[in-house]
Design an enzyme around this catalytic site. Structure first.
Site, mmCIF file in Angstrom:
data_model
loop_
_atom_site.group_PDB
_atom_site.id
_atom_site.type_symbol
_atom_site.label_atom_id
_atom_site.label_comp_id
_atom_site.label_asym_id
_atom_site.label_seq_id
_atom_site.Cartn_x
_atom_site.Cartn_y
_atom_site.Cartn_z
ATOM 1 C CG LEU A 250 54.270 22.670 61.616
ATOM 2 C CD1 LEU A 250 54.776 21.090 61.587
ATOM 3 C CD2 LEU A 250 55.383 23.620 61.558
ATOM 4 C CD GLN B 229 47.899 25.064 66.454
ATOM 5 O OE1 GLN B 229 46.994 25.382 65.631
ATOM 6 N NE2 GLN B 229 47.967 25.251 67.727
ATOM 7 C CD GLU B 230 55.429 25.250 65.897
ATOM 8 O OE1 GLU B 230 55.742 26.339 66.775
ATOM 9 O OE2 GLU B 230 55.511 24.087 66.102
ATOM 10 C CB THR B 231 54.317 31.780 63.975
ATOM 11 O OG1 THR B 231 54.440 31.427 62.884
ATOM 12 C CG2 THR B 231 55.446 30.977 64.993
ATOM 13 C CE1 TYR C 220 52.439 23.029 66.817
ATOM 14 C CE2 TYR C 220 52.987 20.815 65.981
ATOM 15 C CZ TYR C 220 53.049 22.265 65.791
ATOM 16 O OH TYR C 220 54.217 22.373 64.761
#
Length: 679
Positions: free
Chosen positions: A525, A528-530, A634
């Protein structure tokens, strides 16, 4: 916490006094070393550009050039672009020569071509355009097509494509369409097709302009119906003649955006026969797409009506957008039954453009449809063989559908072997590239967007080995965003350690296990986020490693009794503590479903609660039917990332299906009620 790193490398020939990490756009991170006086000059120039301070910009430009600052090309670009509407061709050409081969040369050429188009200076435009390397500006392409038309060339097909792709009214594409319409190279068919396309995607200004080409009355009526489609259908709609029919069809399409069932009622009661087969088919397709986006079970019936209308007179391919066809596939997967489901899947994928059919999603679902529909005879054997060939074409360890395809085939899935180690000379040649040096210097100064663009421009045309060397440079500087994104560009030589790095591994594993979370899921996660960049901040205010919104962080801190203040959100330890605590609450609220929890983390919990209602679905079908394209992408990427990280961290088999689970559907009646407090 790795915030300060001394990684000065003589081969890079840049001054990096601190770790290059994600920073707040347009600001200088206080945690990093203070910029030098020369660097302050660059930051002052950027501020002067924002304030349109010409005198200050000119002074900064002169000082940067005289001082031979590595970022002098950017200061020069800011100064000239700020007054480009007054610049001469000679000034621009001199700029090109000063910074030949650089990103800013091509960036200014993009700006200058737009300026030449606005000036209608076609001679200089035609001379400069062939040197435009990026060539990714739609308005510039429209201007170029005007010059080609004026030179007597047949550009109608290319012009149709460029106009149809126009997202908003801009001078270049408006001029192109107007010029070709007045020259009778475009006609009403072209105008109405663009108007329908614009209505489907809610590009209202484009729709008004296209209708206005047909005539001022059509343009005025278009403006009215876009504002109040239901009122237009009640008071003014008609199918008498081409113009009235097209306007009525678009009014139904716009009604469908807010109320697809009411729009379907309009079609069935009044318009599906009056509009004629082609127009009725196009209208039904948009109504069906809007119903599918709202996950309505009626969407499949609407799609069947659209298909039947389009094939009433011809067996040719229906004139729908790939997006409408894609939602037809999703609707069939979600609400179709038995063989009908797979027949519709096969039918709609077969009607997509050749390029769209190559998308791994549609290759996968076409393979599934072929296998599901194959009879138990020799013909069925051929269909099963074709299905297997399609799965084999996309199967692999990286990506949502490649992983699913490999598991469907029953093949062991293994990560690619590490490429041969880079030779020192390979690293040195790439590290010495001026474009990469400038990009890293920009990033260090907090000008991350400019740095990213310079970096990506410099990567153009690189071989796999060069890309690996550039990624290595970024990885060593712990700029994980540039590291991962650069490494993902390689085709044949895949370095999994670059693509799936593990910064903060100890902290993530400890925090995840303390909460009963799987570390690989958290890692997937965050990737993918940052991309593990601790100081990134989104335009809506989400901050830090796990991109927490301030209100969510405050709520979570209160729940766990943590002494929180907004200034702490950029601290990776605090961000990780609050982010994993929130993720655990979300995961528990969705029965442990990693797919639904990922969707909730991205789009908020209330939406996937609605998306899980209806039929019990195979999780891959549920994920493919997520209505928001960003969230759909996402969810797939988080789960694929987590699958790889589970193998890297724990040696577990690369099984995406085990992670997806067996089904997603309505909340069990005996389960606790949803946590309505979850932000």
């Amino acid at each position: 916490m790795p915030f300060a790193v001394d990684l000065l490398r003589s081969s890079v020939r840049i001054v990096l006094g601190s770790l290059l990490t994600g920073v707040l756009a347009g600001s200088v991170p206080s945690a990093l070393a203070q910029p030098s006086p020369a660097d302050m000059l660059v930051l002052e120039a950027r501020e002067a550009l924002t304030k349109r301070d010409r005198a200050r910009l000119a002074a900064n430009r002169a000082a940067a050039i005289v001082g031979q600052h590595p970022l002098a090309p950017w200061v020069d670009y800011w100064e000239l672009s700020n007054r480009l509407n007054e610049a001469t061709a000679g000034e621009v050409e001199a700029f090109y020569q000063r910074w030949k081969g650089s990103y800013v040369e091509d960036r200014l050429r993009n700006d200058w071509l737009l300026e030449l188009g606005r000036r209608r200076d076609w001679a200089n435009f035609a001379q400069d355009y062939p040197r435009f390397r990026m060539n990714d500006d739609r308005e510039v392409i429209c201007y170029w097509l005007v010059t080609e038309h004026l030179a007597g060339k047949d550009i109608v097909a290319s012009a149709r494509t460029a106009w149809a792709a126009q997202r908003d009214t801009d001078d270049g594409c408006v001029l192109l369409a107007t010029t070709l319409y007045e020259a009778k190279r475009f006609n009403a068919d072209d105008a109405w097709r663009v108007a329908r396309l614009a209505a489907e995607y809610n590009r209202q200004r484009v729709a008004k302009f296209a209708a206005g080409l047909v005539g001022p009355e059509a343009g005025a009526a278009m403006a009215e119906l876009l504002e109040q489609p239901a009122r237009y259908l009640t008071r003014r709609a008609s199918a008498r003649g081409r113009t009235h029919s097209e306007l009525t069809a678009i009014a139904v399409m716009r009604m469908a955006a807010s109320d697809p069932e009411a729009a379907a009622g309009q079609m069935e009661q009044r318009w599906q026969h009056a509009l004629g087969p082609e127009l009725a088919s196009a209208t039904w397709a948009v109504v069906a797409k809007q119903a599918a986006l709202k996950l309505l079970p009626e969407a499949t019936r609407y799609y069947q009506l659209a298909w039947q209308a389009g094939h009433r007179r011809s067996r040719d391919r229906v004139d729908w957008t790939d997006d409408a066809l894609a939602w037809g596939v999703r609707a069939a997967l979600r609400a179709g039954r038995g063989s009908e489901r797979w027949e519709m899947v096969q039918q709609f994928i077969g009607a997509m453009s050749p390029a769209e059919q190559k998308d791994p999603a549609w290759v996968y679902w076409k393979a599934r449809a072929l296998a599901a529909l194959a009879p138990a005879d020799a013909e069925g054997d051929r269909a099963r063989a074709e299905s297997r060939q399609l799965l084999e074409a996309i199967a692999g360890p990286l990506g949502f559908y490649p992983l699913l395809a490999a598991e469907d085939l029953g093949q062991p899935v293994e990560l690619p072997l590490a490429p041969a180690a880079l030779m020192p000379e390979e690293q040195q040649l790439v590290a010495a590239l001026p474009g990469l040096n400038r990009a890293l210097r920009l990033t260090q100064l907090g000008l991350r967007d400019e740095g990213r663009r310079e970096w990506n421009f410099t990567l153009r045309g690189m071989s796999d080995r060069q890309l690996l060397a550039a990624a290595t440079l970024a990885c060593e500087l712990q700029d994980w965003q540039l590291c991962i994104n650069t490494s993902e560009r390689t085709r044949n030589e895949v370095d999994i350690a670059q693509r799936f790095p593990t910064p903060y591994r100890a902290e993530i594993e400890a925090q995840a296990r303390a909460l009963g979370l799987e570390p690989a899921y958290v890692m997937g996660l965050i990737r993918q986020e940052t991309r593990f960049m601790t100081m990134l901040r989104s335009y809506v205010g989400a901050t830090g490693l796990m991109q927490l919104m301030p209100n969510t962080a405050r709520w979570m801190a209160r729940k766990i009794g943590f002494d929180y203040s907004p200034a702490l959100l950029a601290d990776p330890a605090v961000n990780l503590k609050l982010g994993t605590s929130y993720l655990k609450k979300v995961l528990d609220d969705f029965d442990g479903s990693q797919a639904m929890a990922a969707a909730a983390y991205n789009a908020g919990p209330s939406r996937p609660r609605r998306w899980r209602e209806g039929a019990v679905l195979e999780p891959a079908i549920w994920a493919e039917n997520v209505p928001f394209s960003e969230t759909r992408d996402y969810v797939k990427k988080v789960l694929a990332n987590a699958t790889v990280y589970a193998h890297l961290l724990e040696g577990r088999p690369l099984s995406l299906k085990a992670r997806l689970g067996t089904s997603i559907g309505p909340r069990d009646a005996l389960a606790p009620p949803p946590d309505e407090e979850l932000p």
